[in-house]
Enzyme design. Structure first.
Site, short mmCIF file in Angstrom:
data_model
loop_
_atom_site.label_atom_id
_atom_site.label_comp_id
_atom_site.label_asym_id
_atom_site.label_seq_id
_atom_site.Cartn_x
_atom_site.Cartn_y
_atom_site.Cartn_z
CE LYS A 1 114.21 5.59 -5.77
NZ LYS A 1 115.11 5.17 -4.67
CB SER B 1 121.51 14.92 -8.09
OG SER B 1 121.03 13.90 -8.92
N GLY C 1 117.44 15.02 -12.05
CA GLY C 1 116.28 15.86 -12.36
C GLY C 1 116.21 16.20 -13.84
CD GLU D 1 114.07 21.10 -3.30
OE1 GLU D 1 115.20 21.49 -3.66
OE2 GLU D 1 113.85 20.52 -2.24
CB CYS E 1 118.59 21.29 -1.60
SG CYS E 1 117.05 21.32 -0.69
P1 NAP Z 1 120.06 11.39 -6.53
O1 NAP Z 1 120.79 10.30 -7.20
O2 NAP Z 1 119.46 12.43 -7.37
O3 NAP Z 1 118.96 10.72 -5.60
C1 NAP Z 1 117.68 11.25 -5.26
C2 NAP Z 1 116.60 10.19 -5.46
O4 NAP Z 1 116.49 9.87 -6.84
C3 NAP Z 1 116.89 8.87 -4.75
O5 NAP Z 1 115.68 8.29 -4.32
C4 NAP Z 1 117.51 8.06 -5.87
O6 NAP Z 1 117.48 6.67 -5.66
C5 NAP Z 1 116.65 8.47 -7.04
N1 NAP Z 1 117.25 8.22 -8.34
C6 NAP Z 1 118.58 8.03 -8.65
N2 NAP Z 1 118.73 7.84 -9.97
C7 NAP Z 1 117.51 7.90 -10.52
C8 NAP Z 1 117.01 7.79 -11.86
N3 NAP Z 1 117.83 7.58 -12.89
N4 NAP Z 1 115.68 7.90 -12.08
C9 NAP Z 1 114.84 8.14 -11.06
N5 NAP Z 1 115.24 8.25 -9.77
C10 NAP Z 1 116.56 8.15 -9.50
O7 NAP Z 1 121.01 12.10 -5.49
P2 NAP Z 1 122.20 11.41 -4.66
O8 NAP Z 1 123.06 10.56 -5.53
O9 NAP Z 1 121.62 10.77 -3.47
O10 NAP Z 1 123.03 12.69 -4.26
C11 NAP Z 1 123.90 13.28 -5.19
C12 NAP Z 1 123.89 14.77 -5.10
O11 NAP Z 1 122.56 15.26 -5.31
C13 NAP Z 1 124.26 15.34 -3.76
O12 NAP Z 1 125.63 15.44 -3.59
C14 NAP Z 1 123.58 16.68 -3.80
O13 NAP Z 1 124.37 17.59 -4.51
C15 NAP Z 1 122.33 16.42 -4.57
N6 NAP Z 1 121.15 16.22 -3.71
C16 NAP Z 1 120.25 17.21 -3.59
C17 NAP Z 1 119.16 17.04 -2.77
C18 NAP Z 1 118.15 18.09 -2.58
O14 NAP Z 1 117.48 18.12 -1.57
N7 NAP Z 1 117.93 18.97 -3.54
C19 NAP Z 1 118.98 15.86 -2.08
C20 NAP Z 1 119.90 14.83 -2.24
C21 NAP Z 1 120.97 15.02 -3.07
P3 NAP Z 1 118.77 5.94 -4.99
O15 NAP Z 1 118.72 6.33 -3.56
O16 NAP Z 1 118.54 4.52 -5.21
O17 NAP Z 1 119.98 6.47 -5.69
#
Ligand code: NAP
Ligand code: MG
Length: 482
Positions: free
Chosen positions: A183, A237, A241, A258, A292
């Site tokens: 996904k 995030s 996670g 991660e 990250c």
């Molecule tokens: P996120 O919500 O954790 O999104 C990452 C992935 O998880 C996306 O594919 C997202 O789908 C999916 N997801 C969201 N909610 C989920 C759930 N309940 N169950 C399973 N999968 C789910 O991160 P974000 O909102 O894009 O970013 C928020 C913060 O996360 C950033 O500000 C940053 O601090 C951190 N982040 C870290 C990394 C990293 O590389 N470690 C990468 C991105 C973000 P959707 O796209 O549909 O939400």
């Protein structure tokens, strides 16, 4: 007339062969999802790129069943050498279409073309080449006798390195003999869908790779909760996670996570200062800081602090923000309106809590999501900008006096993903590196990635390693670490 008028023309989007609408790629077929559709936009212009069908839980079910069937009937029966041939084919097809992928990634994500062209897409090909070579050598990976695949891997990736995160997850999973349901992130589904075309072109058997765009709370949750999935690999995030770990606690499903980071770049007074300044700038402003492992905290030895800050702020003023398709652009668009709001809110706490703010003085395009690169000085360890992951182009400068103080400050974070050390003193380099609780420590450089190198976190940055033979272990039944 400004210098920018002499800039070469932006990379052409004419080479793109995008369809106006993308479905889900399940069992080797394009199909419509039950979760409605969204329009993927370019964050630099807010113009729409394509309409994307969204998966609901029944689509996830279909995808997992397809992956299971292809695992049972085709993929698990194939020799490693044959699996490797498919991976080599995929790697070569990505190389052939590298420019197209770079332009598409820049369009969908907002990051500069110089990065997608020279870093993201070349690394994607490198990852597939690397794991193609492992497929027939699992017995030699030192991971125990008769390593065997887990089955179906569910993979959830973020928007900051869309195709590269796909490669980090899909390549080792397939090499180890698993099938995949992936996904992509909502705001950057495009290159994952183009990758589905590559799988078709490579003749990959139906169901081995399934690409299912969807909302995290719908498709992501359904994938995590699906009983037919043997392993979940997640990058994103810490909050999500943690939820995933909670959902899967006590189940048979294996997990690697991660998550976020708050990396420290540590500069000692014997460092090559000009090189360090370049490394600090690249460490925080690469990919608009949506990284990250970004070096978002600078720890500089007190007696060279003034010199380093002076050089840093001068270098900040030379950064070029603007059209990500322009080859001269250093800073592209922030990936989404929501992320821009998050960055803005945290950055506002900087001045309010007493730090000094330095910002690139530049024009902001009238459309799109933009944040001017920012450096905070006079930061204390208790300031929000020194503690919270900002995931944007914002650096916080702190100082230290002794190596021991540098180590304590660097480790003073719930995260533990990355760190950088700048010193000419080799024994100090090794001693400090050894004391840092970070998955990767760079020596006199920053943000270097290589498929042979394991990458992953300590503490709230998650667990499990991606890359090299450690990355294979995460997809093998007797691969050791959970
Ligand atoms: P996120 O919500 O954790 O999104 C990452 C992935 O998880 C996306 O594919 C997202 O789908 C999916 N997801 C969201 N909610 C989920 C759930 N309940 N169950 C399973 N999968 C789910 O991160 P974000 O909102 O894009 O970013 C928020 C913060 O996360 C950033 O500000 C940053 O601090 C951190 N982040 C870290 C990394 C990293 O590389 N470690 C990468 C991105 C973000 P959707 O796209 O549909 O939400
Ligand atoms: Mg987009």
């Amino acid at each position: 007339m400004s210098f920018r008028d002499y800039a070469p023309a932006p990379e052409s989007t004419a080479i793109l062969n995008l369809r106006p609408h993308y479905g889900l790629y399940i069992d080797g077929q394009w199909t419509e999802g039950g979760g409605g559709s969204i329009t993927s936009i370019s964050p630099a212009t807010e113009k729409s790129i394509a309409e994307i069908s969204m998966a609901d839980s029944s689509d996830i079910d279909r995808a997992v069943l397809a992956a299971r069937k292809s695992y049972d009937t085709v993929w698990s029966r194939m020799s490693g050498a044959e699996r490797g041939k498919y991976l080599y084919r995929i790697a070569r097809l990505i190389q052939e279409r590298a420019r197209e992928f770079a332009v598409a990634e820049t369009l969908d994500n907002g990051k500069p073309i110089r990065e997608t062209r020279d870093i993201d897409i070349p690394l994607v090909a490198a990852w597939f080449f690397h794991y193609a070579g492992w497929a027939d050598k699992l017995d030699y990976a030192g991971l125990g006798p008769n390593p065997s695949a887990l089955g179906v891997a569910g993979q959830i990736i973020p928007w900051n390195f869309p195709l590269l995160m796909l490669a980090w997850k899909v390549a080792p999973a397939l090499a180890a003999g698993n099938t995949v349901v992936l996904k992509p992130a909502e705001t950057t589904p495009l290159t994952a869908l183009m990758f589905a075309d590559i799988c078709q072109q490579a003749g990959l058997p139906a169901g081995v790779v399934n690409i299912v765009p969807g909302h995290g709370g719908v498709a992501g949750t359904a994938l995590v909760e699906h009983a037919g999935v043997n392993k979940i690999a997640f990058t994103g995030s810490t909050a999500v996670g943690r939820n995933i770990a909670r959902t899967l606690a006590g189940t048979e499903t294996r997990v690697t996570l991660e998550l976020g980071g708050k990396g420290a770049n540590i500069v000692f007074d014997d460092a090559a200062v000009d090189e360090a300044v370049e490394g600090i700038i690249a460490g925080i402003f690469f990919n608009q800081g949506h990284v990250c492992c970004a070096g978002s905290r600078l720890l500089v030895q007190e007696n060279i602090q003034d010199e380093v800050v002076e050089k840093l702020t001068r270098r900040l003023a030379t950064l070029r923000l603007g059209d990500p398709l322009d080859k001269n652009t250093d800073i592209g668009a922030v990936n989404s309106k929501a992320q821009l709001a998050r960055i803005t809110a945290i950055a506002e706490t900087g001045e309010a809590e007493g730090a000094t703010r330095w910002t690139l003085d530049c024009e902001i395009p009238s459309k799109g999501f933009w944040f001017r690169p920012t450096i905070f000085t006079n930061v204390t360890t208790s300031n929000t900008v020194a503690r919270d992951e900002i995931f944007g182009p914002v650096l916080s400068v702190l100082s230290f006096r002794t190596p021991d103080e540098a180590i304590i400050k660097a480790n003073n974070t719930p995260y533990g993903l990355s760190a950088g050390i700048w010193t000419q003193n080799a024994s100090r380099m090794l001693r400090v590196a050894d004391s840092l609780r970070a998955g990767v420590v760079w020596a006199n450089t920053f943000n270097q990635f290589d498929p042979t190198s394991p990458f992953g976190g300590y503490k709230e940055s998650g667990y499990g390693r991606e890359g090299g033979r450690h990355g294979l272990a995460a997809y093998l039944a007797n691969g050791g670490a959970r």
